[in-house]
Design an enzyme around this catalytic site. Structure first.
Site, PDB file in Angstrom:
ATOM      1  N   LYS A 149       0.806  -1.229   0.000  1.00  0.00           N
ATOM      2  CA  LYS A 149       0.000   0.000   0.000  1.00  0.00           C
ATOM      3  C   LYS A 149       0.835   1.273   0.000  1.00  0.00           C
ATOM      4  O   LYS A 149       0.348   2.331  -0.377  1.00  0.00           O
ATOM      5  CB  LYS A 149      -0.985  -0.002   1.165  1.00  0.00           C
ATOM      6  CG  LYS A 149      -2.158  -0.947   0.907  1.00  0.00           C
ATOM      7  CD  LYS A 149      -3.447  -0.372   1.418  1.00  0.00           C
ATOM      8  CE  LYS A 149      -4.640  -1.209   1.005  1.00  0.00           C
ATOM      9  NZ  LYS A 149      -4.553  -2.603   1.531  1.00  0.00           N
ATOM     10  N   GLU A 204      -9.995 -13.767  -2.998  1.00  0.00           N
ATOM     11  CA  GLU A 204     -10.602 -13.052  -1.871  1.00  0.00           C
ATOM     12  C   GLU A 204     -11.063 -14.051  -0.819  1.00  0.00           C
ATOM     13  O   GLU A 204     -11.177 -15.242  -1.080  1.00  0.00           O
ATOM     14  CB  GLU A 204     -11.741 -12.133  -2.339  1.00  0.00           C
ATOM     15  CG  GLU A 204     -12.910 -12.840  -2.967  1.00  0.00           C
ATOM     16  CD  GLU A 204     -13.967 -11.864  -3.470  1.00  0.00           C
ATOM     17  OE1 GLU A 204     -13.942 -10.670  -3.133  1.00  0.00           O
ATOM     18  OE2 GLU A 204     -14.847 -12.325  -4.213  1.00  0.00           O
ATOM     19  N   ASP A 222     -17.573 -10.798  -2.472  1.00  0.00           N
ATOM     20  CA  ASP A 222     -18.360  -9.827  -3.246  1.00  0.00           C
ATOM     21  C   ASP A 222     -17.809  -9.645  -4.659  1.00  0.00           C
ATOM     22  O   ASP A 222     -18.575  -9.457  -5.613  1.00  0.00           O
ATOM     23  CB  ASP A 222     -18.391  -8.467  -2.533  1.00  0.00           C
ATOM     24  CG  ASP A 222     -17.007  -7.873  -2.389  1.00  0.00           C
ATOM     25  OD1 ASP A 222     -16.256  -8.363  -1.526  1.00  0.00           O
ATOM     26  OD2 ASP A 222     -16.671  -6.945  -3.140  1.00  0.00           O
TER      27      ASP A 222
END
Ligand SMILES: *Cc1c(COP(=O)(O)O)cnc(C)c1O
Length: 328
Positions: free
Chosen positions: A58, A209, A215
């Site tokens: 990140k 995921e 999702d």
């Protein structure tokens, strides 16, 4: 009325991000493991973003976004809401660029995470998760103080920065057949797809995921963004509820598939990394290996890239999770 969508980032944005990150982000190592190769009957290449500055990829997206602020934006600073790696990435990037940073975190966030974020010099504003809306608080703070809000994944500069992980891997390891990428809101996966389109068009890119929070898999099948409740999983970096308006179209157009991993499979992968490869990987960071091993993709004889996305895990929790793997 549909709002005009900002233009999607491209490979050129990833290449420019790589220039901006030179000398700022680590060029992380690619590790091999003959035990992993034997286990999957494939050649595996692990891209180690657990060894990135602040312990996760990140930093790349955060720095790439902040370094493009105008002088006026720099003077006012940056605001982010996150209790995880995005918070620390923004705080560190802001310190390096000497701009103020405010991070909005739930007041029951782990003390170690609040301390780490403050340690990078950011101001931490806490809120009550059960009675207050963090987006409303963030918007209010941003407008009161004139700060620029940087979201964790749905931002073109963030996506471009995250794409430099796969760019480095493709440049170092030619002819990959598959790339497995941990997936939350889809910034890392979108960036990886932009890199693959240009540098490894034959490579099938697969998002992984948590099973409890699939999702993105549902969204891919439905052809539109599916929103779910906050998933219960140990993969705290992938507890997002929906893909974003930028990440969804990039993923929908380019991804080969999205597979899932259970918490038990993540613990198994963390255990493998510790025991066999001597590296500390956080639960979310282990999604790639868990997906390659259990996602039902036929990998025998293939060259397979696996992104290890982060290594930030509280040591007491780490010991507890590995302990359950041994007991189980
Ligand atoms: C944020 C994060 C992810 C998910 O990244 P997205 O860009 O939200 O898909 C995966 N692993 C780690 C360690 C993270 O911090």
């Amino acid at each position: 009325m549909d709002l005009p969508r900002p233009p999607l980032p491209t490979y050129e944005d990833v290449a420019e991000a790589a220039h901006r990150l030179k000398g700022m982000a680590h060029h992380t190592p690619v590790l091999r493991s003959s035990t992993a190769d034997a286990l999957l009957g494939a050649e595996l290449f692990f891209k180690c973003e657990n060894l990135q500055r602040m312990g996760a990829f990140k930093f790349r997206g955060a720095f790439n976004a902040l370094v493009q602020f105008s002088d006026a934006q720099r003077a006012r600073g940056v605001l982010a809401f996150s209790s995880g790696n995005h918070a620390q990435a923004i705080a560190l990037s802001a310190r390096l660029l000497q701009m103020p940073a405010v991070i909005v975190m739930p007041e029951d966030a782990p003390a170690a995470k609040i301390a780490a974020t403050r340690g990078y010099g950011a101001e931490v504003v806490t809120y009550d998760r059960f009675t207050e809306d963090r987006e409303a608080i963030s918007q209010r703070l941003a407008s009161e103080r004139g700060m620029t809000l940087i979201p964790p994944f749905d931002h073109a500069h963030v996506i471009a920065g995250q794409g430099t992980v796969a760019k480095e891997l493709f440049e170092e390891v030619p002819h990959l057949d598959y790339l497995f990428v941990p997936l939350g809101g889809g910034g890392l996966l979108s960036g990886s797809l932009l890199a693959a389109q240009r540098l490894a068009p034959q490579c099938r890119v697969i998002g992984v995921e948590p099973e409890a929070g699939n999702d993105a898999q549902q969204s891919l099948r439905a052809g539109k963004i599916v929103r779910i409740g906050t998933p219960r999983t140990i993969a705290d970096g992938a507890q997002s509820q929906a893909l974003g308006s930028l990440t969804f179209p990039i993923i929908h157009a380019g991804v080969s598939d999205i597979v899932t991993a259970t918490d038990a499979q993540l613990i198994e992968a963390m255990h493998f990394f510790a025991e066999r490869m001597k590296i500390v990987v956080e639960p979310t960071g282990a999604l790639g290996l868990a997906g390659a091993r259990h996602g039902g993709v036929a990998l025998r004889g293939r060259r397979v890239g696996v992104v290890i996305s982060g290594g930030n895990v509280d040591m007491a929790r780490y010991a507890q999770l590995l302990g359950t793997a041994l007991a189980g």
